[in-house]
Design a protein around this motif. Structure first.
Motif, short mmCIF file in Angstrom:
data_model
loop_
_atom_site.label_atom_id
_atom_site.label_comp_id
_atom_site.label_asym_id
_atom_site.label_seq_id
_atom_site.Cartn_x
_atom_site.Cartn_y
_atom_site.Cartn_z
N TRP A 1 6.83 31.29 33.68
CA TRP A 1 6.99 30.11 32.75
C TRP A 1 7.92 29.85 31.67
CZ3 TRP A 1 4.58 29.30 27.81
CH2 TRP A 1 4.69 27.86 27.42
N LEU A 2 7.87 31.13 30.93
CA LEU A 2 8.91 31.17 29.91
C LEU A 2 10.34 30.85 30.38
CD1 LEU A 2 7.42 34.16 28.04
CD2 LEU A 2 7.59 31.57 27.08
N ALA A 3 10.71 31.72 31.57
CA ALA A 3 11.99 31.44 32.31
C ALA A 3 12.18 30.24 32.63
CB ALA A 3 12.17 32.58 33.61
N SER A 4 11.24 29.15 32.89
CA SER A 4 11.39 28.11 33.49
C SER A 4 11.84 26.91 32.30
CB SER A 4 10.33 27.43 34.04
OG SER A 4 9.25 27.17 33.50
N LEU A 5 11.37 27.28 31.07
CA LEU A 5 11.53 26.43 29.85
C LEU A 5 13.11 26.34 29.53
CD1 LEU A 5 9.06 27.59 27.39
CD2 LEU A 5 8.81 25.91 28.85
#
Length: 268
Positions: A262-266
């Motif tokens: 999820w962090l990578a998708s921000l």
């Protein structure tokens, strides 16, 4: 390397990556009965190794922070002030990750301040604790009584701790260590989360959210995590075969991997 400092009476743990990767800093907010220490063995080193500067505070009255003598008078608003104080002192714009009560604190934080993004992990829902309390009373009445005994400041045992927090096997040494660190929680904060200071959805900033629950969570059951996700119009992620303490279940890397994706998708 894990470091500890005190910021205006608040204990703050930091775990920084070996080199400046430019990745988003993270601030972890613990749940009831706990402290910043709950993040230091698993999540913080994991995410620091992935390049995220990591920080975790102990809310006032918890861990190595001040105001233990006033614990029963501390409010959720006080805890929100603590989060903001640490952010200002560290001069960071972090993603906020709140577990259980910490997730509720993060929701209240959004009433007053913007955030880059937030992750609610087995969080108290915006509708409050009452449904969770009734569910626990009906499903596990003895555990309900034990938890209320802890709230009154009485000692518990590792069996109760395991039943409350874990679905799978839990290392006895880890349980004993947790038992030595855990403490009573603010009665006022519990009332705030029950009915007296629920999040005002119309006043909240709405950053990107990750909402995560655990299939066998006895304290914040999965159906309440689903309710939180519906309230905020976000997907709901339920970790199969896990309990409330997703930071220390044997398969905690599954929870960390979900957060990492999820962090990578921000957006930067």
């Amino acid at each position: 390397m894990l470091e500890k400092q005190v910021i205006d009476g608040l204990e703050v743990f930091s775990c920084l990556s070996a080199s400046d990767s430019g990745k988003t800093p993270l601030l972890f907010v613990h749940g009831a009965f706990a402290g910043g220490w709950m993040w230091t063995e698993t999540f913080m080193p994991h995410f620091a190794a992935a390049g995220h500067p990591c920080h975790a505070l102990s809310l006032r009255g918890h861990g190595g922070s001040s105001d233990h003598q006033r614990i029963d008078w501390l409010s959720i608003a006080d805890y929100v002030d603590d989060v903001r104080k640490v952010i200002d002192a560290l001069a960071v714009d972090p993603v906020l990750l709140g577990h259980s009560m910490g997730g509720f604190v993060v929701q209240k934080y959004l009433e007053r301040y913007p955030a880059r993004a937030v992750a609610l992990l087995c969080s108290v829902p915006p509708q409050g604790l009452i449904a969770a309390q009734f569910h626990l009373l009906l499903q596990k009445p003895q555990l309900y009584l034990e938890i209320n005994s802890i709230l009154a400041g009485n000692y518990t045992d590792t069996d109760t701790l395991r039943d409350a927090l874990f679905a799978g096997e839990a290392d006895p040494a880890m349980l004993a260590e947790w038992l030595g660190k855990m403490q009573n929680e603010s009665q006022r904060a519990i009332w705030d989360m029950s009915m007296f200071n629920l999040p005002n959805l119309f006043r909240m900033n709405r950053p990107p959210m990750l909402i995560v629950g655990a299939e066998q969570d006895a304290l914040v059951p999965a159906f309440l995590v689903q309710s939180t996700a519906q309230t905020y119009g976000e997907p709901c992620h339920i970790l199969r075969g896990m309990g409330h303490a997703i930071t220390h279940e044997r398969e905690w890397p599954r929870a960390a991997a979900l957060i990492e994706d999820w962090l990578a998708s921000l957006k930067p």
